[in-house]
Design an enzyme around this catalytic site. Structure first.
Site, PDB file in Angstrom:
ATOM      1  N   ASP A   1     -74.755 109.807  -1.106  1.00 32.60           N
ATOM      2  CA  ASP A   1     -75.583 108.602  -1.729  1.00 32.60           C
ATOM      3  C   ASP A   1     -77.097 109.065  -1.253  1.00 32.60           C
ATOM      4  O   ASP A   1     -77.387 109.990  -0.500  1.00 32.60           O
ATOM      5  CB  ASP A   1     -74.949 107.248  -1.306  1.00 32.60           C
ATOM      6  CG  ASP A   1     -75.038 106.879   0.272  1.00 32.60           C
ATOM      7  OD1 ASP A   1     -75.518 107.676   0.737  1.00 32.60           O
ATOM      8  OD2 ASP A   1     -74.689 105.671   0.473  1.00 32.60           O
ATOM      9  N   HIS A   2     -78.013 107.782  -1.639  1.00 31.55           N
ATOM     10  CA  HIS A   2     -79.339 108.056  -1.103  1.00 31.55           C
ATOM     11  C   HIS A   2     -79.531 108.186   0.703  1.00 31.55           C
ATOM     12  O   HIS A   2     -80.533 108.756   1.167  1.00 31.55           O
ATOM     13  CB  HIS A   2     -80.253 106.625  -1.608  1.00 31.55           C
ATOM     14  CG  HIS A   2     -79.444 105.558  -0.857  1.00 31.55           C
ATOM     15  ND1 HIS A   2     -78.215 104.781  -1.659  1.00 31.55           N
ATOM     16  CD2 HIS A   2     -79.799 104.384  -0.107  1.00 31.55           C
ATOM     17  CE1 HIS A   2     -78.202 103.862  -0.886  1.00 31.55           C
ATOM     18  NE2 HIS A   2     -78.945 103.592   0.086  1.00 31.55           N
TER      19      HIS A   2
ATOM     20  N   CYS B   1     -72.487 109.748   3.259  1.00 32.33           N
ATOM     21  CA  CYS B   1     -73.180 108.426   3.242  1.00 32.33           C
ATOM     22  C   CYS B   1     -73.849 108.048   4.407  1.00 32.33           C
ATOM     23  O   CYS B   1     -73.932 108.831   5.310  1.00 32.33           O
ATOM     24  CB  CYS B   1     -72.339 107.587   2.490  1.00 32.33           C
ATOM     25  SG  CYS B   1     -71.008 106.877   3.503  1.00 32.33           S
TER      26      CYS B   1
ATOM     27  N   THR C   1     -72.700 105.850   6.849  1.00 29.84           N
ATOM     28  CA  THR C   1     -71.606 106.067   7.897  1.00 29.84           C
ATOM     29  C   THR C   1     -70.734 107.097   7.834  1.00 29.84           C
ATOM     30  O   THR C   1     -69.708 107.685   8.666  1.00 29.84           O
ATOM     31  CB  THR C   1     -70.854 104.667   8.190  1.00 29.84           C
ATOM     32  OG1 THR C   1     -70.170 104.473   6.805  1.00 29.84           O
ATOM     33  CG2 THR C   1     -71.963 103.426   8.440  1.00 29.84           C
TER      34      THR C   1
ATOM     35  N   GLY D   1     -67.410 104.858   3.667  1.00 30.10           N
ATOM     36  CA  GLY D   1     -67.493 104.637   2.148  1.00 30.10           C
ATOM     37  C   GLY D   1     -66.966 105.709   1.254  1.00 30.10           C
ATOM     38  O   GLY D   1     -66.050 105.772   0.592  1.00 30.10           O
TER      39      GLY D   1
ATOM     40  N   HIS E   1     -54.836 120.829  12.121  1.00 30.64           N
ATOM     41  CA  HIS E   1     -53.739 119.829  12.003  1.00 30.64           C
ATOM     42  C   HIS E   1     -53.461 118.988  10.613  1.00 30.64           C
ATOM     43  O   HIS E   1     -52.172 118.950  10.271  1.00 30.64           O
ATOM     44  CB  HIS E   1     -53.727 118.765  13.064  1.00 30.64           C
ATOM     45  CG  HIS E   1     -53.518 119.470  14.534  1.00 30.64           C
ATOM     46  ND1 HIS E   1     -53.315 118.614  15.804  1.00 30.64           N
ATOM     47  CD2 HIS E   1     -53.303 120.610  15.062  1.00 30.64           C
ATOM     48  CE1 HIS E   1     -53.092 119.110  16.608  1.00 30.64           C
ATOM     49  NE2 HIS E   1     -53.279 120.561  16.156  1.00 30.64           N
ATOM     50  N   ASN E   2     -54.686 118.867   9.943  1.00 30.77           N
ATOM     51  CA  ASN E   2     -54.462 117.999   8.797  1.00 30.77           C
ATOM     52  C   ASN E   2     -54.830 118.779   7.548  1.00 30.77           C
ATOM     53  O   ASN E   2     -54.767 118.210   6.398  1.00 30.77           O
ATOM     54  CB  ASN E   2     -55.651 116.827   8.734  1.00 30.77           C
ATOM     55  CG  ASN E   2     -55.287 116.158  10.245  1.00 30.77           C
ATOM     56  OD1 ASN E   2     -56.298 116.193  11.172  1.00 30.77           O
ATOM     57  ND2 ASN E   2     -54.089 115.388  10.317  1.00 30.77           N
TER      58      ASN E   2
ATOM     59  N   ARG F   1     -45.048 122.139  12.597  1.00 26.37           N
ATOM     60  CA  ARG F   1     -44.960 120.569  12.478  1.00 26.37           C
ATOM     61  C   ARG F   1     -45.985 119.986  11.688  1.00 26.37           C
ATOM     62  O   ARG F   1     -46.018 119.139  11.115  1.00 26.37           O
ATOM     63  CB  ARG F   1     -44.654 119.985  13.771  1.00 26.37           C
ATOM     64  CG  ARG F   1     -46.134 120.127  14.378  1.00 26.37           C
ATOM     65  CD  ARG F   1     -45.857 119.781  15.899  1.00 26.37           C
ATOM     66  NE  ARG F   1     -46.882 120.032  17.177  1.00 26.37           N
ATOM     67  CZ  ARG F   1     -47.866 119.220  17.200  1.00 26.37           C
ATOM     68  NH1 ARG F   1     -47.972 118.001  17.013  1.00 26.37           N
ATOM     69  NH2 ARG F   1     -48.643 119.727  18.208  1.00 26.37           N
ATOM     70  N   HIS F   2     -47.228 120.607  11.697  1.00 34.85           N
ATOM     71  CA  HIS F   2     -48.454 120.002  10.977  1.00 34.85           C
ATOM     72  C   HIS F   2     -48.062 120.405   9.720  1.00 34.85           C
ATOM     73  O   HIS F   2     -48.695 119.579   8.688  1.00 34.85           O
ATOM     74  CB  HIS F   2     -49.840 120.785  11.335  1.00 34.85           C
ATOM     75  CG  HIS F   2     -50.005 120.671  12.719  1.00 34.85           C
ATOM     76  ND1 HIS F   2     -49.998 119.282  13.458  1.00 34.85           N
ATOM     77  CD2 HIS F   2     -50.192 121.754  13.960  1.00 34.85           C
ATOM     78  CE1 HIS F   2     -50.266 119.454  14.567  1.00 34.85           C
ATOM     79  NE2 HIS F   2     -50.248 120.611  15.082  1.00 34.85           N
TER      80      HIS F   2
ATOM     81  N   ARG G   1     -46.070 117.568   8.430  1.00 35.33           N
ATOM     82  CA  ARG G   1     -46.799 116.314   8.081  1.00 35.33           C
ATOM     83  C   ARG G   1     -47.646 116.233   6.835  1.00 35.33           C
ATOM     84  O   ARG G   1     -47.818 115.281   6.176  1.00 35.33           O
ATOM     85  CB  ARG G   1     -47.825 116.260   9.251  1.00 35.33           C
ATOM     86  CG  ARG G   1     -47.097 116.127  10.802  1.00 35.33           C
ATOM     87  CD  ARG G   1     -46.607 114.665  10.863  1.00 35.33           C
ATOM     88  NE  ARG G   1     -45.367 114.776  12.010  1.00 35.33           N
ATOM     89  CZ  ARG G   1     -44.183 114.916  12.153  1.00 35.33           C
ATOM     90  NH1 ARG G   1     -43.556 115.322  11.062  1.00 35.33           N
ATOM     91  NH2 ARG G   1     -43.612 115.018  13.313  1.00 35.33           N
TER      92      ARG G   1
HETATM   93  C1  RB5 Z   1     -75.877 102.405   1.956  1.00 29.82           C
HETATM   94  O1  RB5 Z   1     -76.638 101.731   2.467  1.00 29.82           O
HETATM   95  C2  RB5 Z   1     -74.383 102.493   3.013  1.00 29.82           C
HETATM   96  O2  RB5 Z   1     -73.703 101.190   2.571  1.00 29.82           O
HETATM   97  C3  RB5 Z   1     -73.926 103.712   2.619  1.00 29.82           C
HETATM   98  O3  RB5 Z   1     -74.374 104.955   2.842  1.00 29.82           O
HETATM   99  C4  RB5 Z   1     -72.555 104.035   3.383  1.00 29.82           C
HETATM  100  O4  RB5 Z   1     -72.568 103.830   4.855  1.00 29.82           O
HETATM  101  C5  RB5 Z   1     -71.325 103.076   3.154  1.00 29.82           C
HETATM  102  O5  RB5 Z   1     -70.155 103.224   3.598  1.00 29.82           O
END
Ligand code: RB5
Length: 153
Positions: free
Chosen positions: A8-9, A66, A68, A71, A99-100, A134-135, A138
């Site tokens: 995203d931005h 994104c 964090t 999302g 593992h995943n 085992r992985h 899973r």
């Molecule tokens: C955008 O502001 C923010 O919400 C998005 O990039 C992200 O962190 C959402 O999980």
């Protein structure tokens, strides 16, 4: 490798830095996502192209970004065949592969700096899945669970 990448931005600048690095490493890139860091773009839309391409076998791996990473990782994990791992250090990236058998890496551009992000991506792309043990069991369980919850597109 063919790598589908999107953001995203909030992840736009990091996406461009990672694309430069991945191109220099010889990877082929499929790009989706925000057209600039100034114009708000949905992380939901941004994640869908990558998830589709990896699930369809059009890309070997995906990288999604994104603010964090939360999302866009949730979005990708709603797609059948996707195992998206949100990683904030190299250890998590290595384990997500070993593992995943994660096939999409999610990063938070407001969580990790660009230097660390490059190291995380490199670890994710270099590490291999410890199949057969085992992985594998899973991951097979995850695939069986998906069959119960997800309809084929
Ligand atoms: C955008 O502001 C923010 O919400 C998005 O990039 C992200 O962190 C959402 O999980």
């Amino acid at each position: 490798m063919i790598i589908a990448i999107s953001s995203d931005h909030a992840g736009y600048d990091l996406r461009k830095k990672l694309m430069e690095h991945l191109s220099l490493e010889g990877h082929s890139l499929i790009e989706y996502g925000a057209v600039s860091s100034d114009l708000a773009a949905s992380y939901v839309t941004a994640g869908q192209g990558v998830a589709h391409d990896v699930a369809a076998g059009l890309a070997d791996r995906g990288v999604v970004i994104c603010g964090t990473g939360i999302g866009i990782s949730i979005v990708c994990n709603k797609h059948k065949g996707i195992r998206c791992a949100l990683c904030s250090n190299e250890y998590m990236a290595r384990m997500s592969r070993q593992h995943n058998d994660a096939n999409v890496l999610a990063l938070g551009a407001r969580v990790v700096g660009s230097g660390l992000a490059v190291s995380i991506v490199d670890a994710f792309l270099q590490e291999t899945f410890e199949s057969g043990g085992r992985h594998q069991v899973r991951v097979n369980e995850i695939t069986a669970q998906e069959a119960a919850y997800f309809k084929d597109p």
